[in-house]
Design a protein around this motif. Sequence first.
Motif, PDB file in Angstrom:
ATOM      1  N   LEU A 440     -26.087  19.051  51.919  1.00 54.44           N
ATOM      2  CA  LEU A 440     -26.442  18.172  50.804  1.00 54.44           C
ATOM      3  C   LEU A 440     -25.203  17.807  49.994  1.00 54.44           C
ATOM      4  O   LEU A 440     -24.984  16.636  49.658  1.00 54.44           O
ATOM      5  N   GLY A 441     -24.391  18.796  49.676  1.00 53.94           N
ATOM      6  CA  GLY A 441     -23.200  18.556  48.871  1.00 53.94           C
ATOM      7  C   GLY A 441     -22.168  17.693  49.555  1.00 53.94           C
ATOM      8  O   GLY A 441     -21.539  16.826  48.927  1.00 53.94           O
ATOM      9  N   MET A 442     -21.982  17.881  50.868  1.00 49.47           N
ATOM     10  CA  MET A 442     -20.926  17.166  51.588  1.00 49.47           C
ATOM     11  C   MET A 442     -21.336  15.788  52.063  1.00 49.47           C
ATOM     12  O   MET A 442     -20.482  14.904  52.242  1.00 49.47           O
ATOM     13  N   LEU A 443     -22.638  15.562  52.287  1.00 43.10           N
ATOM     14  CA  LEU A 443     -23.088  14.300  52.873  1.00 43.10           C
ATOM     15  C   LEU A 443     -23.855  13.392  51.918  1.00 43.10           C
ATOM     16  O   LEU A 443     -24.092  12.225  52.229  1.00 43.10           O
ATOM     17  N   VAL A 444     -24.255  13.911  50.762  1.00 42.40           N
ATOM     18  CA  VAL A 444     -25.014  13.103  49.801  1.00 42.40           C
ATOM     19  C   VAL A 444     -24.231  13.048  48.490  1.00 42.40           C
ATOM     20  O   VAL A 444     -24.305  13.959  47.664  1.00 42.40           O
ATOM     21  N   PRO A 445     -23.471  11.974  48.257  1.00 45.01           N
ATOM     22  CA  PRO A 445     -22.583  11.907  47.089  1.00 45.01           C
ATOM     23  C   PRO A 445     -23.297  12.011  45.740  1.00 45.01           C
ATOM     24  O   PRO A 445     -22.725  12.504  44.775  1.00 45.01           O
ATOM     25  N   TRP A 446     -24.540  11.510  45.652  1.00 46.13           N
ATOM     26  CA  TRP A 446     -25.225  11.531  44.363  1.00 46.13           C
ATOM     27  C   TRP A 446     -25.960  12.847  44.077  1.00 46.13           C
ATOM     28  O   TRP A 446     -26.554  13.027  43.030  1.00 46.13           O
ATOM     29  N   ALA A 447     -25.918  13.789  45.022  1.00 42.25           N
ATOM     30  CA  ALA A 447     -26.623  15.063  44.836  1.00 42.25           C
ATOM     31  C   ALA A 447     -26.078  15.810  43.622  1.00 42.25           C
ATOM     32  O   ALA A 447     -24.871  15.822  43.372  1.00 42.25           O
TER      33      ALA A 447
END
Length: 576
Positions: A440-447
Amino acid sequence: MDSYRFGTVDYIVFLGVTIISIAIGLYFGFIKKTKKESPAKSHQIFASKKMDEYLMGSRNLKVFPVGMSLIASCLSAIAIIGTPSEIYYYGSQYCLTVVAIILQGVVVSYVYLPVFSALKVNSSYEYLGMRFHSVIRSIISIIFVLDVILYLPLLAYLPALALNQVSGLNIYSIEALTILVCVIYTLLGGLKAVVHTDIWQVVIMFVSVLVVTILATCYIEDGTEFFEGLKQGGRLILLNIDPSPYARHTVWSVIIGGTFFWTSLNAVNQTVVHRYMSLPSLKMARTAIAFMVIGAVFFTSVVCFLGLLIFNAYKDCDPLSAGLIMNDDQLVPLFVVNNLGHIYGMPGLFIAGVFGASLSSLSVYLNSTSLVILQDIVRGCFKMQPGERASTIVVKSSVVILGIVSFAMVFLLEKVSGILSVSISLAALAASSTFGIFTLGMLVPWANTMGAAVGGITCVLLTGWISFGSQVAAASGQLNSQRLPVSVEGCLVNATISENVWVDEENVFPLYRLSFYWINPIGVLTVVVVGSLVSLVTKPTDIKTLDTNLISPVIHRFLPKEYFKVRSHHEKDIND
Protein backbone atom coordinates in the motif's frame (compact mmCIF):
# COMPACT_ATOMS: atom_id res chain seq x y z
CA MET A 1 12.52 -46.40 12.06
CA ASP A 2 12.62 -47.71 15.62
CA SER A 3 14.95 -50.57 14.66
CA TYR A 4 17.51 -48.34 12.91
CA ARG A 5 20.16 -46.46 14.84
CA PHE A 6 23.05 -44.24 13.79
CA GLY A 7 26.36 -46.04 13.32
CA THR A 8 29.81 -44.69 14.15
CA VAL A 9 30.32 -43.23 10.67
CA ASP A 10 26.94 -41.49 10.84
CA TYR A 11 27.85 -39.83 14.13
CA ILE A 12 31.25 -38.79 12.75
CA VAL A 13 29.63 -37.18 9.68
CA PHE A 14 26.90 -35.47 11.67
CA LEU A 15 29.14 -34.15 14.44
CA GLY A 16 31.79 -33.10 11.91
CA VAL A 17 29.29 -30.91 10.05
CA THR A 18 28.03 -29.36 13.30
CA ILE A 19 31.53 -28.62 14.61
CA ILE A 20 32.56 -27.05 11.28
CA SER A 21 29.47 -24.80 11.42
CA ILE A 22 30.52 -23.50 14.83
CA ALA A 23 34.15 -23.13 13.70
CA ILE A 24 33.24 -21.08 10.62
CA GLY A 25 31.00 -18.81 12.68
CA LEU A 26 33.74 -18.24 15.25
CA TYR A 27 36.40 -17.70 12.58
CA PHE A 28 34.56 -15.03 10.56
CA GLY A 29 32.93 -13.42 13.54
CA PHE A 30 35.80 -13.40 16.01
CA ILE A 31 39.21 -14.85 15.09
CA LYS A 32 39.58 -13.33 11.61
CA LYS A 33 38.48 -9.89 12.77
CA THR A 34 40.64 -10.04 15.87
CA LYS A 35 43.69 -10.74 13.69
CA LYS A 36 43.01 -7.57 11.72
CA GLU A 37 42.71 -5.39 14.82
CA SER A 38 45.54 -3.84 16.75
CA PRO A 39 46.03 -4.77 20.42
CA ALA A 40 44.78 -1.31 21.44
CA LYS A 41 41.36 -2.16 20.09
CA SER A 42 41.02 -5.57 21.70
CA HIS A 43 38.75 -4.24 24.46
CA GLN A 44 35.64 -4.25 22.28
CA ILE A 45 32.67 -6.17 23.66
CA PHE A 46 32.15 -9.60 22.07
CA ALA A 47 34.74 -8.71 19.37
CA SER A 48 32.38 -6.18 17.73
CA LYS A 49 33.93 -2.87 16.67
CA LYS A 50 30.62 -1.11 16.01
CA MET A 51 26.98 -2.10 16.08
CA ASP A 52 26.82 -1.38 12.35
CA GLU A 53 29.53 -3.96 11.77
CA TYR A 54 27.92 -6.51 14.06
CA LEU A 55 24.39 -6.10 12.73
CA MET A 56 24.97 -5.01 9.12
CA GLY A 57 28.45 -6.31 8.27
CA SER A 58 29.46 -2.66 7.69
CA ARG A 59 27.24 -2.82 4.58
CA ASN A 60 30.19 -4.24 2.72
CA LEU A 61 29.52 -7.95 2.35
CA LYS A 62 30.05 -9.86 -0.90
CA VAL A 63 27.36 -11.12 -3.27
CA PHE A 64 28.22 -14.84 -3.04
CA PRO A 65 27.92 -15.30 0.74
CA VAL A 66 24.79 -13.13 0.90
CA GLY A 67 23.23 -15.03 -2.02
CA MET A 68 23.96 -18.35 -0.30
CA SER A 69 22.53 -16.98 2.93
CA LEU A 70 19.34 -15.94 1.12
CA ILE A 71 19.02 -19.48 -0.23
CA ALA A 72 19.39 -20.80 3.31
CA SER A 73 16.67 -18.49 4.62
CA CYS A 74 14.03 -19.64 2.14
CA LEU A 75 14.96 -23.35 2.13
CA SER A 76 14.76 -24.52 5.71
CA ALA A 77 14.42 -27.99 7.21
CA ILE A 78 10.69 -27.56 6.66
CA ALA A 79 11.28 -27.55 2.88
CA ILE A 80 13.48 -30.67 3.00
CA ILE A 81 11.01 -32.66 5.07
CA GLY A 82 7.72 -31.08 4.02
CA THR A 83 7.99 -30.73 0.23
CA PRO A 84 8.53 -34.44 -0.59
CA SER A 85 5.61 -35.32 1.70
CA GLU A 86 3.43 -32.77 -0.12
CA ILE A 87 4.29 -34.39 -3.47
CA TYR A 88 3.73 -37.90 -2.04
CA TYR A 89 0.23 -37.14 -0.78
CA TYR A 90 -1.03 -34.49 -3.23
CA GLY A 91 0.86 -34.98 -6.50
CA SER A 92 3.41 -33.07 -8.54
CA GLN A 93 1.32 -29.97 -9.32
CA TYR A 94 3.19 -28.27 -6.47
CA CYS A 95 6.34 -28.38 -8.65
CA LEU A 96 5.06 -25.29 -10.48
CA THR A 97 6.05 -23.32 -7.41
CA VAL A 98 9.38 -22.85 -9.21
CA VAL A 99 7.53 -20.48 -11.58
CA ALA A 100 6.30 -18.52 -8.57
CA ILE A 101 9.85 -18.32 -7.21
CA ILE A 102 11.10 -16.84 -10.51
CA LEU A 103 8.25 -14.31 -10.70
CA GLN A 104 8.76 -13.14 -7.12
CA GLY A 105 12.46 -12.62 -7.83
CA VAL A 106 11.59 -10.15 -10.59
CA VAL A 107 8.94 -8.39 -8.47
CA VAL A 108 11.20 -8.05 -5.43
CA SER A 109 14.15 -6.76 -7.49
CA TYR A 110 12.27 -4.04 -9.37
CA VAL A 111 9.28 -3.09 -7.20
CA TYR A 112 10.33 -3.29 -3.54
CA LEU A 113 14.13 -3.47 -3.33
CA PRO A 114 14.83 -0.07 -4.99
CA VAL A 115 12.85 1.68 -2.23
CA PHE A 116 14.88 0.13 0.60
CA SER A 117 18.12 0.70 -1.30
CA ALA A 118 17.42 4.40 -1.85
CA LEU A 119 16.44 4.99 1.79
CA LYS A 120 19.44 3.00 3.19
CA VAL A 121 17.33 1.60 6.02
CA ASN A 122 18.76 -0.66 8.72
CA SER A 123 15.41 -2.32 9.40
CA SER A 124 12.70 -2.70 6.77
CA TYR A 125 10.16 -1.43 9.31
CA GLU A 126 11.87 1.97 9.40
CA TYR A 127 10.12 2.55 6.06
CA LEU A 128 6.71 2.39 7.74
CA GLY A 129 7.70 5.21 10.10
CA MET A 130 8.85 7.35 7.17
CA ARG A 131 5.82 6.60 4.96
CA PHE A 132 3.04 6.51 7.55
CA HIS A 133 3.57 6.97 11.30
CA SER A 134 5.84 5.66 14.03
CA VAL A 135 2.84 3.85 15.56
CA ILE A 136 2.46 1.70 12.42
CA ARG A 137 6.17 0.95 12.52
CA SER A 138 6.05 -0.06 16.19
CA ILE A 139 3.00 -2.30 15.80
CA ILE A 140 4.39 -4.16 12.78
CA SER A 141 7.79 -4.55 14.50
CA ILE A 142 6.20 -6.08 17.60
CA ILE A 143 4.10 -8.39 15.41
CA PHE A 144 7.31 -9.50 13.66
CA VAL A 145 8.98 -10.36 16.98
CA LEU A 146 5.92 -12.32 18.15
CA ASP A 147 5.80 -14.05 14.76
CA VAL A 148 9.44 -15.11 15.16
CA ILE A 149 8.80 -16.43 18.68
CA LEU A 150 6.02 -18.64 17.27
CA TYR A 151 8.11 -19.82 14.30
CA LEU A 152 11.50 -20.53 15.92
CA PRO A 153 10.34 -23.61 17.89
CA LEU A 154 9.20 -25.25 14.66
CA LEU A 155 12.66 -24.76 13.14
CA ALA A 156 14.24 -26.50 16.14
CA TYR A 157 11.62 -29.21 16.51
CA LEU A 158 11.62 -30.75 13.00
CA PRO A 159 15.36 -31.58 12.75
CA ALA A 160 15.31 -32.76 16.37
CA LEU A 161 12.45 -35.12 15.52
CA ALA A 162 14.35 -36.52 12.51
CA LEU A 163 17.58 -37.00 14.48
CA ASN A 164 15.70 -38.56 17.38
CA GLN A 165 14.22 -41.18 15.06
CA VAL A 166 17.59 -42.41 13.79
CA SER A 167 19.78 -41.90 16.86
CA GLY A 168 17.55 -42.48 19.84
CA LEU A 169 18.97 -39.35 21.47
CA ASN A 170 16.69 -37.39 23.76
CA ILE A 171 14.70 -34.96 21.62
CA TYR A 172 15.03 -32.15 24.17
CA SER A 173 18.81 -32.54 24.24
CA ILE A 174 18.90 -32.27 20.44
CA GLU A 175 16.73 -29.14 20.48
CA ALA A 176 18.90 -27.59 23.17
CA LEU A 177 22.05 -28.36 21.13
CA THR A 178 20.51 -26.87 17.96
CA ILE A 179 19.56 -23.62 19.66
CA LEU A 180 22.81 -23.41 21.64
CA VAL A 181 24.97 -23.75 18.53
CA CYS A 182 23.02 -20.97 16.79
CA VAL A 183 23.14 -18.67 19.80
CA ILE A 184 26.92 -19.16 20.18
CA TYR A 185 28.05 -18.12 16.70
CA THR A 186 25.30 -15.51 16.26
CA LEU A 187 26.23 -13.97 19.61
CA LEU A 188 29.96 -13.87 18.89
CA GLY A 189 30.05 -12.99 15.22
CA GLY A 190 26.88 -11.15 14.21
CA LEU A 191 25.79 -10.95 10.59
CA LYS A 192 29.19 -11.87 9.13
CA ALA A 193 29.27 -15.10 11.12
CA VAL A 194 25.68 -15.92 10.15
CA VAL A 195 26.19 -15.26 6.43
CA HIS A 196 29.48 -17.14 6.11
CA THR A 197 28.24 -20.09 8.15
CA ASP A 198 25.21 -20.25 5.87
CA ILE A 199 27.54 -21.01 2.94
CA TRP A 200 28.72 -24.22 4.57
CA GLN A 201 25.25 -25.18 5.70
CA VAL A 202 23.72 -24.59 2.26
CA VAL A 203 26.45 -26.72 0.66
CA ILE A 204 25.72 -29.58 3.10
CA MET A 205 21.98 -29.15 2.56
CA PHE A 206 22.36 -29.31 -1.23
CA VAL A 207 24.85 -32.18 -1.17
CA SER A 208 22.81 -34.30 1.24
CA VAL A 209 19.54 -33.95 -0.65
CA LEU A 210 21.19 -34.26 -4.06
CA VAL A 211 23.15 -37.39 -3.12
CA VAL A 212 20.03 -39.04 -1.65
CA THR A 213 18.06 -38.20 -4.81
CA ILE A 214 20.78 -39.38 -7.21
CA LEU A 215 21.38 -42.67 -5.38
CA ALA A 216 17.63 -43.35 -5.12
CA THR A 217 17.30 -42.63 -8.85
CA CYS A 218 20.10 -45.08 -9.63
CA TYR A 219 18.10 -47.86 -7.97
CA ILE A 220 15.28 -47.43 -10.50
CA GLU A 221 15.68 -50.25 -13.00
CA ASP A 222 13.09 -49.19 -15.57
CA GLY A 223 12.38 -45.51 -16.17
CA THR A 224 9.24 -46.23 -18.20
CA GLU A 225 7.83 -48.38 -15.42
CA PHE A 226 8.69 -45.66 -12.89
CA PHE A 227 6.70 -42.97 -14.70
CA GLU A 228 3.89 -45.39 -15.47
CA GLY A 229 3.59 -46.15 -11.75
CA LEU A 230 3.43 -42.43 -10.97
CA LYS A 231 0.75 -41.97 -13.61
CA GLN A 232 -1.35 -44.85 -12.33
CA GLY A 233 -0.97 -43.56 -8.78
CA GLY A 234 -2.25 -40.16 -9.89
CA ARG A 235 0.92 -38.33 -8.85
CA LEU A 236 1.93 -36.93 -12.26
CA ILE A 237 -0.08 -33.69 -12.26
CA LEU A 238 1.41 -30.64 -13.95
CA LEU A 239 -1.40 -28.81 -15.74
CA ASN A 240 -4.47 -28.95 -13.51
CA ILE A 241 -6.31 -25.90 -14.85
CA ASP A 242 -9.40 -26.46 -12.70
CA PRO A 243 -10.73 -22.91 -12.08
CA SER A 244 -12.19 -23.93 -8.70
CA PRO A 245 -10.57 -21.98 -5.82
CA TYR A 246 -11.40 -24.94 -3.57
CA ALA A 247 -8.88 -27.34 -5.19
CA ARG A 248 -5.68 -27.55 -3.14
CA HIS A 249 -3.22 -27.48 -6.06
CA THR A 250 -4.01 -26.00 -9.47
CA VAL A 251 -1.94 -24.05 -11.97
CA TRP A 252 -3.64 -20.86 -10.77
CA SER A 253 -3.34 -21.43 -7.04
CA VAL A 254 0.28 -22.58 -7.14
CA ILE A 255 1.54 -19.81 -9.45
CA ILE A 256 -0.61 -16.87 -8.31
CA GLY A 257 -0.89 -17.80 -4.65
CA GLY A 258 2.72 -19.00 -4.60
CA THR A 259 3.97 -15.72 -6.11
CA PHE A 260 2.16 -13.71 -3.43
CA PHE A 261 3.48 -16.02 -0.71
CA TRP A 262 7.12 -15.99 -1.84
CA THR A 263 7.05 -12.24 -2.48
CA SER A 264 5.68 -11.61 1.02
CA LEU A 265 8.63 -13.61 2.40
CA ASN A 266 11.38 -12.03 0.30
CA ALA A 267 10.22 -8.46 -0.38
CA VAL A 268 9.70 -6.81 3.01
CA ASN A 269 10.50 -9.35 5.74
CA GLN A 270 13.32 -8.09 7.92
CA THR A 271 15.26 -11.37 7.73
CA VAL A 272 15.86 -10.87 4.00
CA VAL A 273 15.90 -7.07 3.75
CA HIS A 274 18.61 -7.23 6.42
CA ARG A 275 20.84 -9.18 3.98
CA TYR A 276 19.96 -6.93 1.02
CA MET A 277 21.06 -3.89 3.01
CA SER A 278 24.36 -5.52 3.96
CA LEU A 279 25.48 -5.16 0.32
CA PRO A 280 27.05 -1.91 -0.97
CA SER A 281 24.74 -1.30 -3.94
CA LEU A 282 21.35 -2.02 -5.48
CA LYS A 283 23.02 -3.84 -8.38
CA MET A 284 24.77 -6.25 -6.01
CA ALA A 285 21.54 -6.84 -4.08
CA ARG A 286 19.76 -7.72 -7.33
CA THR A 287 22.56 -10.11 -8.22
CA ALA A 288 22.20 -11.79 -4.83
CA ILE A 289 18.45 -12.18 -5.41
CA ALA A 290 19.13 -13.75 -8.82
CA PHE A 291 21.56 -16.10 -7.11
CA MET A 292 18.88 -16.98 -4.56
CA VAL A 293 16.24 -17.60 -7.23
CA ILE A 294 18.50 -19.97 -9.18
CA GLY A 295 19.42 -21.90 -6.03
CA ALA A 296 15.82 -22.06 -4.77
CA VAL A 297 14.49 -23.25 -8.15
CA PHE A 298 17.14 -25.98 -8.39
CA PHE A 299 16.66 -27.14 -4.80
CA THR A 300 12.86 -27.11 -5.00
CA SER A 301 13.01 -29.15 -8.22
CA VAL A 302 15.23 -31.74 -6.52
CA VAL A 303 13.04 -32.15 -3.42
CA CYS A 304 9.92 -32.35 -5.61
CA PHE A 305 11.50 -35.17 -7.60
CA LEU A 306 12.51 -36.79 -4.31
CA GLY A 307 8.81 -36.81 -3.40
CA LEU A 308 8.08 -38.79 -6.58
CA LEU A 309 10.88 -41.23 -5.75
CA ILE A 310 9.38 -41.74 -2.30
CA PHE A 311 5.96 -42.51 -3.80
CA ASN A 312 7.57 -45.00 -6.16
CA ALA A 313 9.18 -46.74 -3.19
CA TYR A 314 5.98 -46.92 -1.14
CA LYS A 315 3.28 -47.05 -3.82
CA ASP A 316 2.27 -50.54 -2.67
CA CYS A 317 2.64 -49.94 1.07
CA ASP A 318 1.88 -46.56 2.57
CA PRO A 319 4.17 -46.14 5.63
CA LEU A 320 1.60 -44.17 7.62
CA SER A 321 -1.14 -46.74 7.09
CA ALA A 322 1.28 -49.57 7.87
CA GLY A 323 2.30 -47.96 11.16
CA LEU A 324 5.92 -47.50 10.09
CA ILE A 325 5.71 -43.79 10.90
CA MET A 326 3.51 -41.77 13.23
CA ASN A 327 3.18 -38.60 11.12
CA ASP A 328 4.01 -37.19 7.70
CA ASP A 329 7.19 -35.47 8.93
CA GLN A 330 8.88 -38.86 9.34
CA LEU A 331 8.31 -39.94 5.72
CA VAL A 332 11.57 -38.57 4.29
CA PRO A 333 13.84 -39.86 7.12
CA LEU A 334 12.16 -43.28 6.77
CA PHE A 335 12.90 -43.32 3.04
CA VAL A 336 16.55 -42.44 3.62
CA VAL A 337 16.93 -45.16 6.26
CA ASN A 338 15.12 -47.86 4.27
CA ASN A 339 16.77 -47.21 0.92
CA LEU A 340 20.19 -45.80 1.80
CA GLY A 341 20.74 -46.90 5.40
CA HIS A 342 23.13 -49.61 4.27
CA ILE A 343 25.55 -46.98 2.91
CA TYR A 344 27.90 -45.93 5.71
CA GLY A 345 27.47 -42.29 6.65
CA MET A 346 24.53 -41.65 4.30
CA PRO A 347 21.85 -41.24 6.99
CA GLY A 348 24.31 -39.10 8.95
CA LEU A 349 24.89 -36.85 5.93
CA PHE A 350 21.17 -36.43 5.28
CA ILE A 351 20.32 -35.61 8.89
CA ALA A 352 23.29 -33.21 8.88
CA GLY A 353 21.68 -31.47 5.89
CA VAL A 354 18.37 -31.15 7.72
CA PHE A 355 20.18 -30.00 10.85
CA GLY A 356 22.25 -27.47 8.88
CA ALA A 357 19.14 -26.04 7.22
CA SER A 358 17.62 -25.55 10.64
CA LEU A 359 20.79 -23.91 12.00
CA SER A 360 20.93 -21.42 9.12
CA SER A 361 17.27 -20.40 9.49
CA LEU A 362 17.52 -20.09 13.26
CA SER A 363 20.66 -17.96 13.16
CA VAL A 364 19.16 -15.62 10.54
CA TYR A 365 16.04 -15.06 12.64
CA LEU A 366 18.06 -14.50 15.82
CA ASN A 367 20.30 -11.90 14.19
CA SER A 368 17.55 -10.02 12.33
CA THR A 369 15.17 -10.01 15.28
CA SER A 370 17.82 -8.59 17.59
CA LEU A 371 18.23 -5.69 15.13
CA VAL A 372 14.46 -5.08 15.09
CA ILE A 373 14.34 -5.06 18.89
CA LEU A 374 17.10 -2.42 19.03
CA GLN A 375 16.21 -0.29 16.01
CA ASP A 376 12.42 -0.44 15.90
CA ILE A 377 11.33 -1.18 19.46
CA VAL A 378 13.97 0.34 21.76
CA ARG A 379 14.78 3.33 19.51
CA GLY A 380 11.61 3.58 17.43
CA CYS A 381 8.85 2.65 19.88
CA PHE A 382 10.34 3.74 23.22
CA LYS A 383 12.32 6.67 21.74
CA MET A 384 15.47 5.65 23.63
CA GLN A 385 18.94 6.33 22.24
CA PRO A 386 21.32 3.85 23.90
CA GLY A 387 25.06 4.22 23.36
CA GLU A 388 27.20 1.62 21.63
CA ARG A 389 27.87 -0.41 24.78
CA ALA A 390 24.20 -0.35 25.84
CA SER A 391 23.14 -1.23 22.29
CA THR A 392 25.51 -4.19 22.33
CA ILE A 393 24.00 -5.42 25.59
CA VAL A 394 20.44 -5.03 24.22
CA VAL A 395 21.22 -6.87 20.99
CA LYS A 396 23.13 -9.78 22.49
CA SER A 397 20.74 -10.15 25.40
CA SER A 398 17.97 -10.38 22.81
CA VAL A 399 19.77 -13.24 21.04
CA VAL A 400 20.15 -15.19 24.30
CA ILE A 401 16.56 -14.54 25.45
CA LEU A 402 15.15 -15.53 22.06
CA GLY A 403 17.12 -18.77 22.25
CA ILE A 404 15.75 -19.54 25.72
CA VAL A 405 12.18 -18.67 24.73
CA SER A 406 12.48 -20.86 21.61
CA PHE A 407 13.49 -23.86 23.69
CA ALA A 408 10.66 -23.24 26.18
CA MET A 409 8.14 -22.93 23.32
CA VAL A 410 9.14 -26.36 22.00
CA PHE A 411 7.59 -27.95 25.10
CA LEU A 412 4.38 -26.08 24.35
CA LEU A 413 4.55 -27.20 20.72
CA GLU A 414 4.65 -30.86 21.80
CA LYS A 415 2.22 -30.78 24.72
CA VAL A 416 -0.60 -28.54 23.50
CA SER A 417 -2.75 -30.12 20.81
CA GLY A 418 -3.24 -28.01 17.69
CA ILE A 419 -0.70 -25.32 18.59
CA LEU A 420 1.37 -26.09 15.47
CA SER A 421 -1.46 -25.29 13.07
CA VAL A 422 -2.39 -22.22 15.11
CA SER A 423 1.22 -20.97 15.05
CA ILE A 424 1.49 -21.43 11.29
CA SER A 425 -1.85 -19.67 10.76
CA LEU A 426 -0.84 -16.72 12.93
CA ALA A 427 2.47 -16.45 11.06
CA ALA A 428 0.59 -16.43 7.74
CA LEU A 429 -1.74 -13.69 8.97
CA ALA A 430 1.20 -11.56 10.06
CA ALA A 431 2.97 -12.07 6.70
CA SER A 432 -0.03 -11.11 4.55
CA SER A 433 -1.00 -8.03 6.59
CA THR A 434 2.59 -6.75 6.81
CA PHE A 435 3.23 -7.29 3.11
CA GLY A 436 -0.07 -5.60 2.29
CA ILE A 437 0.81 -2.47 4.29
CA PHE A 438 4.22 -2.18 2.61
CA THR A 439 2.59 -2.68 -0.80
CA LEU A 440 0.00 0.00 0.00
CA GLY A 441 2.73 2.45 0.96
CA MET A 442 4.95 1.81 -2.07
CA LEU A 443 2.30 1.51 -4.79
CA VAL A 444 -0.49 3.87 -3.67
CA PRO A 445 0.84 7.46 -3.40
CA TRP A 446 -2.28 8.88 -1.73
CA ALA A 447 -2.36 6.22 1.02
CA ASN A 448 -2.27 7.63 4.56
CA THR A 449 -1.82 6.32 8.10
CA MET A 450 -5.55 5.80 8.66
CA GLY A 451 -5.80 3.78 5.47
CA ALA A 452 -2.82 1.60 6.46
CA ALA A 453 -4.27 0.97 9.93
CA VAL A 454 -7.82 0.17 8.78
CA GLY A 455 -6.56 -1.93 5.86
CA GLY A 456 -4.23 -3.92 8.10
CA ILE A 457 -6.91 -4.56 10.74
CA THR A 458 -9.44 -5.59 8.07
CA CYS A 459 -6.89 -7.98 6.57
CA VAL A 460 -6.18 -9.66 9.92
CA LEU A 461 -9.89 -10.03 10.72
CA LEU A 462 -10.81 -11.37 7.28
CA THR A 463 -7.89 -13.78 6.79
CA GLY A 464 -8.08 -14.87 10.42
CA TRP A 465 -11.77 -15.64 10.01
CA ILE A 466 -11.08 -17.67 6.84
CA SER A 467 -8.04 -19.49 8.22
CA PHE A 468 -9.41 -20.51 11.60
CA GLY A 469 -12.86 -21.18 10.15
CA SER A 470 -11.25 -23.60 7.68
CA GLN A 471 -9.39 -25.38 10.46
CA VAL A 472 -12.54 -25.79 12.53
CA ALA A 473 -14.47 -27.07 9.49
CA ALA A 474 -11.70 -29.57 8.67
CA ALA A 475 -11.37 -30.75 12.29
CA SER A 476 -15.12 -31.32 12.56
CA GLY A 477 -15.18 -33.44 9.39
CA GLN A 478 -17.10 -30.96 7.26
CA LEU A 479 -14.43 -30.88 4.53
CA ASN A 480 -13.27 -33.74 2.33
CA SER A 481 -9.62 -34.75 2.41
CA GLN A 482 -7.92 -33.95 -0.90
CA ARG A 483 -5.17 -36.51 -0.35
CA LEU A 484 -4.61 -38.82 -3.28
CA PRO A 485 -5.26 -42.55 -2.72
CA VAL A 486 -2.54 -44.82 -1.28
CA SER A 487 -2.19 -48.60 -1.20
CA VAL A 488 -1.26 -51.23 1.41
CA GLU A 489 -1.45 -54.27 -0.91
CA GLY A 490 2.30 -54.83 -0.79
CA CYS A 491 2.73 -54.47 2.98
CA LEU A 492 4.35 -57.41 4.80
CA VAL A 493 2.29 -56.65 7.90
CA ASN A 494 -1.45 -56.35 8.35
CA ALA A 495 -2.37 -52.80 7.43
CA THR A 496 -5.60 -51.03 6.69
CA ILE A 497 -6.31 -47.71 5.06
CA SER A 498 -8.59 -45.43 7.00
CA GLU A 499 -11.70 -44.94 4.93
CA ASN A 500 -12.37 -41.41 3.74
CA VAL A 501 -16.06 -40.71 4.16
CA TRP A 502 -17.27 -38.35 1.47
CA VAL A 503 -19.21 -35.37 2.79
CA ASP A 504 -21.28 -32.77 1.00
CA GLU A 505 -19.38 -29.49 1.28
CA GLU A 506 -22.18 -27.39 -0.19
CA ASN A 507 -23.42 -26.51 3.29
CA VAL A 508 -19.98 -25.29 4.37
CA PHE A 509 -19.39 -21.53 4.12
CA PRO A 510 -17.57 -20.99 0.75
CA LEU A 511 -14.59 -19.08 2.20
CA TYR A 512 -13.84 -21.99 4.56
CA ARG A 513 -13.39 -24.28 1.55
CA LEU A 514 -10.75 -22.14 -0.15
CA SER A 515 -7.32 -23.57 -0.88
CA PHE A 516 -4.77 -22.22 1.61
CA TYR A 517 -2.89 -20.69 -1.33
CA TRP A 518 -5.54 -17.99 -1.73
CA ILE A 519 -5.43 -16.68 1.84
CA ASN A 520 -2.26 -14.62 1.30
CA PRO A 521 -3.47 -12.91 -1.92
CA ILE A 522 -6.84 -12.17 -0.30
CA GLY A 523 -5.10 -10.58 2.69
CA VAL A 524 -2.72 -8.45 0.64
CA LEU A 525 -5.41 -7.22 -1.77
CA THR A 526 -7.70 -6.45 1.19
CA VAL A 527 -5.08 -4.13 2.68
CA VAL A 528 -4.46 -2.38 -0.64
CA VAL A 529 -8.13 -1.95 -1.63
CA VAL A 530 -9.47 -1.02 1.81
CA GLY A 531 -6.45 1.14 2.60
CA SER A 532 -6.75 3.02 -0.70
CA LEU A 533 -10.47 3.71 -0.26
CA VAL A 534 -10.15 4.75 3.40
CA SER A 535 -7.29 7.09 2.49
CA LEU A 536 -9.38 8.73 -0.21
CA VAL A 537 -12.36 9.41 2.06
CA THR A 538 -10.32 10.62 5.05
CA LYS A 539 -7.38 12.84 4.22
CA PRO A 540 -5.30 11.47 1.36
CA THR A 541 -1.58 12.13 1.42
CA ASP A 542 -0.61 15.18 -0.62
CA ILE A 543 1.62 13.58 -3.20
CA LYS A 544 3.24 16.94 -3.93
CA THR A 545 4.95 16.73 -0.54
CA LEU A 546 5.81 13.04 -0.79
CA ASP A 547 9.44 11.98 -1.04
CA THR A 548 10.04 10.19 -4.34
CA ASN A 549 12.06 7.48 -2.65
CA LEU A 550 9.10 6.31 -0.54
CA ILE A 551 7.24 5.23 -3.70
CA SER A 552 8.32 2.32 -5.90
CA PRO A 553 9.98 3.37 -9.19
CA VAL A 554 7.39 1.36 -11.15
CA ILE A 555 4.78 3.97 -10.09
CA HIS A 556 6.87 7.04 -10.99
CA ARG A 557 6.13 6.80 -14.69
CA PHE A 558 2.38 7.04 -14.12
CA LEU A 559 2.48 10.30 -12.20
CA PRO A 560 3.51 13.82 -13.27
CA LYS A 561 7.07 14.59 -12.26
CA GLU A 562 6.08 17.83 -10.54
CA TYR A 563 4.12 15.77 -7.99
CA PHE A 564 7.34 14.49 -6.49
CA LYS A 565 10.09 16.01 -4.49
CA VAL A 566 12.96 14.91 -6.68
CA ARG A 567 16.37 14.41 -5.11
CA SER A 568 19.05 13.83 -7.67
CA HIS A 569 21.50 12.00 -5.41
CA HIS A 570 18.78 9.51 -4.45
CA GLU A 571 17.80 8.93 -8.05
CA LYS A 572 21.39 7.94 -8.71
CA ASP A 573 21.08 5.23 -6.03
CA ILE A 574 17.80 3.97 -7.51
CA ASN A 575 19.16 3.75 -11.05
CA ASP A 576 22.50 2.22 -10.01
